[in-house]
Design a protein around this motif. Structure first.
Motif, short mmCIF file in Angstrom:
data_model
loop_
_atom_site.label_atom_id
_atom_site.label_comp_id
_atom_site.label_asym_id
_atom_site.label_seq_id
_atom_site.Cartn_x
_atom_site.Cartn_y
_atom_site.Cartn_z
N GLU A 588 84.42 26.80 76.64
CA GLU A 588 84.90 25.63 75.93
C GLU A 588 84.74 24.35 76.74
O GLU A 588 84.91 23.25 76.20
CB GLU A 588 86.38 25.80 75.55
N TYR A 589 84.42 24.49 78.01
CA TYR A 589 84.17 23.30 78.83
C TYR A 589 83.01 22.49 78.28
O TYR A 589 82.98 21.26 78.44
CB TYR A 589 83.87 23.74 80.26
N TYR A 590 82.07 23.15 77.62
CA TYR A 590 80.90 22.47 77.08
C TYR A 590 81.12 21.96 75.66
O TYR A 590 80.18 21.46 75.04
CB TYR A 590 79.68 23.39 77.12
N LEU A 591 82.32 22.07 75.15
CA LEU A 591 82.65 21.53 73.83
C LEU A 591 83.40 20.21 73.98
O LEU A 591 84.19 20.04 74.91
CB LEU A 591 83.52 22.52 73.04
N SER A 592 83.17 19.31 73.07
CA SER A 592 83.93 18.06 73.06
C SER A 592 85.31 18.32 72.47
O SER A 592 85.47 19.15 71.57
CB SER A 592 83.20 16.99 72.25
N ASN A 593 86.31 17.64 72.99
CA ASN A 593 87.67 17.81 72.50
C ASN A 593 87.83 17.19 71.12
O ASN A 593 87.29 16.11 70.84
CB ASN A 593 88.67 17.18 73.47
N GLN A 594 88.57 17.89 70.25
CA GLN A 594 88.88 17.41 68.89
C GLN A 594 87.64 17.12 68.06
O GLN A 594 87.64 16.25 67.20
CB GLN A 594 89.75 16.15 68.96
N GLY A 595 86.56 17.86 68.33
CA GLY A 595 85.34 17.67 67.55
C GLY A 595 84.76 16.28 67.69
O GLY A 595 84.18 15.74 66.73
N LYS A 596 84.86 15.68 68.88
CA LYS A 596 84.39 14.31 69.08
C LYS A 596 82.90 14.17 68.77
O LYS A 596 82.48 13.20 68.14
CB LYS A 596 84.67 13.88 70.53
N MET A 597 82.08 15.16 69.20
CA MET A 597 80.64 15.04 68.96
C MET A 597 80.32 15.15 67.47
O MET A 597 79.49 14.39 66.95
CB MET A 597 79.89 16.12 69.74
N GLU A 598 80.97 16.07 66.77
CA GLU A 598 80.71 16.22 65.34
C GLU A 598 81.15 14.98 64.57
O GLU A 598 80.44 14.51 63.66
CB GLU A 598 81.43 17.45 64.80
N LYS A 599 82.30 14.42 64.93
CA LYS A 599 82.76 13.20 64.27
C LYS A 599 81.83 12.03 64.58
O LYS A 599 81.54 11.21 63.70
CB LYS A 599 84.19 12.87 64.73
N SER A 600 81.36 11.96 65.82
CA SER A 600 80.44 10.88 66.19
C SER A 600 79.13 11.00 65.43
O SER A 600 78.54 9.99 65.01
CB SER A 600 80.17 10.92 67.70
N PHE A 601 78.67 12.23 65.24
CA PHE A 601 77.42 12.45 64.51
C PHE A 601 77.53 11.96 63.07
O PHE A 601 76.67 11.23 62.57
CB PHE A 601 77.08 13.95 64.55
#
Length: 731
Positions: A588-601
């Motif tokens: 999970e270290y490689y995941l953004s917290n709170q879906g930040k990357m998906e929301k940014s996309f």
């Protein structure tokens, strides 16, 4: 931590080479940068026997002089073609655009020019800033050194209390203060003069290439600017051979900021005050923000804005960590030495800036705004500043309503009592001044306290306390209001879920949405806290920071090294909880917290509807979201249709009554046929368009029904449904 696993084969793996990344497709010889003066411009040659070597030695290829588009809307008058003795402004500007070496700096200047609203607005703003700074220096010097305050009570004119030759009597400390501020003002003035040629060249770029005159800079959109830059690249392919999409431009402009956004999202920066009772409250002021940017970004990026390749090599980790720690400690000690000067400047700046505003509207003292820490937590990858401001500004109304929802009876009772007393006294004094106008200035209520003084004091106190009293008719619904805030901030920590109505969540939200007066005091106290954070707290994060830059950096061809989150790499950072299909991330270290990357996309797609992801994973993610949205709309349409049919059958079993007219009207609003679902993917993610159009201006009963079904508006509502679908959790 192991060596970065993100430098995969699909990106350029030329990380062992220490040569600088260049974007010069036309000439391999060193050239001046974009805004440097040109001593020699290219000339046309009509001889047919010129060799290719002679053409390569030209500073600008002949194709650039010929290939241009003439627009009938252009108001500038220029020669049709360039000659040996004269080069048109258009051709000169095209040559500069074709020979840009530092694309990051170029697009940053393009964006700054757009933000400044044209050359004349930029010049006026910077000139007025110089005058403001000069006024602060002169006026503060006059107040501190040239007035004998002990003589004010016994004299009645300003000339009688001014010290003669006050500047020659300055103490050493005052002289040192004034000298530092004067040197700073001179430096700002020199920068203003040296930036004039750069602004002129950018003005030519907008006017002659983008065909956007200065008069239109007030209203033109950034999307229009981007479209025209991309059109120039497509219609003149010989100018540059770099990739040029909306995503590439945003990645260049926000190359550094994307790393900071990721660091705040991963909570890798220790910015807590290392003192008892204050360790659980992060402090991040403008002063500390500047120091962090100087210490960190100035350390890992070179003068061209590119990430230093030695940062990506694990064997350099120990040296880099030690150097970064020393850099933090050095800046902390420097801030401690300069703290008296910084404190004086902040005090004068905020006093002169906000006094007039608060004097005109005293209720503004109790107004709130988002803290600098909250802004970095809310900011998303590749989200340009003006887009972020627009998004956050829409949440202020609901945020203030949410804060005022919670009962504060003790404060309200005291405010009512004080406002009653202050209003009563102010009313009597105002009536007295109407009866006898001379009493306003001559009648003293207390020694040296005239009617005018107490009228201003009680009037201000009345306005402040009245602003603290909430509306008596407001409805208590904090959960709905905070959900509306989340729709714009895209920030909802897991510990807040199912507790949106509690005072605990309100207290945590108030740390992010604080009083302006409190932020002003924090800025003043940062003179003390910033050295402590820089010397004691941030050095503890140096190890994690260096690991982060190595683990979350990828090299993209023709773009350089960028943060992998900002590249929307779903294969390595996709979170299945937010609807990424086939995402398998063990750590999970490689995941953004709170879906930040998906929301940014999704937010980036909403702001740039014409943009198409260049990888399969991003396209599949958009397709899945569109399919999910269409399925939800279809199921809701069937549900409403069945409800409409049931209501019709019930109405057929009894005679029509006059009272049915109102019910029929309501049914038409609630159960109307839904709009046609757009098939265009860009329209599906247009900014501000609700994915269920039936939400607009419906009755309160239907709004409650919609909340019960967890239907959100826009991107965040759709992502919440994805999260709920995969985790059985609701907001």
């Amino acid at each position: 931590m192991s060596k970065s696993r993100l430098l995969s084969s699909r990106y350029s793996d030329d990380e062992e080479s220490d040569e600088e990344f260049t974007l010069n497709p036309i000439d391999e010889t060193p050239r001046h940068s974009y805004f440097n003066n040109i001593d020699h411009l290219p000339h046309y040659r009509s001889e047919e026997d010129n060799s290719e070597d002679e053409e390569d030695r030209l500073e600008a290829p002949p194709s650039l002089m010929i290939e241009r588009t003439q627009s009938p809307t252009t108001t500038t008058t220029k020669p049709m073609t360039s000659t040996r003795d004269h080069v048109t402004v258009y051709d000169r500007t095209m040559w500069r655009w074709a020979n840009v070496e530092n694309m990051d700096d170029f697009f940053q200047r393009v964006y700054d020019y757009y933000q400044g609203k044209g050359i004349y607005c930029i010049l006026l703003a910077r000139f007025l800033n110089l005058l403001t700074l000069g006024f602060m220096i002169l006026f503060s010097t006059f107040l501190i050194s040239c007035i004998n305050y002990s003589d004010i009570t016994s004299h009645h004119t300003l000339g009688e209390v001014i010290e003669p030759q006050c500047l020659s009597k300055l103490s050493t400390t005052k002289f040192l203060y004034i000298s530092i501020f004067v040197v700073w003002w001179l430096w700002q003035a020199i920068r203003f003069i040296t930036d004039l040629p750069m602004l002129r060249e950018m003005h030519n770029f907008y006017t002659h290439l983008l065909l956007i005159p200065d008069e239109d800079m007030q209203t033109v959109s950034w999307q229009t600017v981007l479209d025209r830059i991309i059109d120039i690249r497509e219609t003149n392919p010989n100018t540059n051979d770099i990739r040029l999409t909306e995503h590439d431009v945003a990645s260049r402009i926000m190359r550094k900021e994307n790393y900071l956004i990721a660091l705040f999202n991963k909570d890798l920066l220790n910015i807590q005050i290392p003192l008892p009772y204050l360790r659980n409250r992060p402090v991040f002021t403008k002063d500390l923000e500047w120091n962090l940017s100087f210490c960190l970004l100035g350390f890992v990026f070179d003068s061209r804005g590119q990430l230093k390749k030695r940062v990506l090599k694990e064997r350099n980790k120990s040296v880099l960590v030690a150097s970064l720690k020393r850099r933090f400690i050095f800046m902390g000690l420097l801030n401690l030495i300069l703290s008296p000067f910084i404190f004086v400047y902040l005090l004068l700046h905020f006093f002169f800036r906000y006094f007039e505003e608060y004097h005109k509207n005293p209720s503004e003292i109790g107004s709130r705004t988002y803290t600098p820490f909250a802004r970095w937590k809310f900011r998303e990858f590749n989200e340009l500043p003006h887009l972020f401001r627009n998004r956050i500004s829409q949440s202020y109304e609901h945020a203030n309503l949410y804060i005022n929802q919670f009962p504060k009876e003790k404060t309200v009772l005291l405010a009512r009592f004080i406002s009653f007393l202050a209003g009563s006294i102010a009313g009597v004094l105002a009536l007295l001044s109407l009866i006898d106008s001379e009493a306003l200035l001559n009648f003293e209520i207390s020694p040296n306290g005239t009617v005018l003084f107490y009228l201003g004091l009680t009037g201000t106190l009345f306005a402040v306390t009245r602003g603290m009293i909430p509306d008596e008719n407001q409805v208590f619904e904090p959960e709905r209001l905070l959900r509306k805030v989340v729709e714009h901030t895209h920030y909802l920590p897991p510990e807040w879920k199912h507790k949106l109505h509690t005072d605990q969540v309100r207290g945590e939200f108030c740390k992010l949405f604080d009083y302006k007066v409190s932020l002003f005091l924090q800025e003043l106290l940062s003179v003390i806290f910033a050295p402590l954070v820089l010397c004691l707290s941030l050095p503890e994060s140096a190890d994690q920071i260096i690991d982060f830059f190595r683990e979350f950096t990828v090299h993209v061809h023709e773009l350089g090294y960028v943060c992998s989150f900002a590249q929307f790499d779903f294969a390595r950072h996709g979170n299945i909880k937010y609807g990424v299909q086939g995402a398998i991330v063990e750590d999970e270290y490689y995941l953004s917290n709170q879906g930040k990357m998906e929301k940014s996309f999704l937010n980036f797609k909403a702001n740039n509807p014409k943009w198409v992801p260049n990888d399969m994973a991003g396209s599949m993610y958009l397709s899945k979201l569109t399919e999910f949205k269409n399925q939800k709309q279809q199921s809701m349409s069937e549900e409403y249709s069945s409800g409409d049919e049931g209501s019709s059958k019930v109405n057929q079993k009894r005679p029509y009554q006059a009272s049915d007219r109102r019910d029929e009207t309501i049914k038409l609003n609630q159960y109307g046929v839904p709009d046609v679902v757009p098939s265009n993917l860009g329209d599906s993610f247009a900014q501000g368009q609700p994915w269920d159009a039936r939400h607009i201006e419906q009755e309160e009963e239907e709004e409650e029904e919609a909340e019960g079904r967890n239907r959100g508006k826009g991107m965040i509502g759709l992502l919440n449904q994805f999260y709920d679908l995969n985790n059985n959790s609701t907001v």
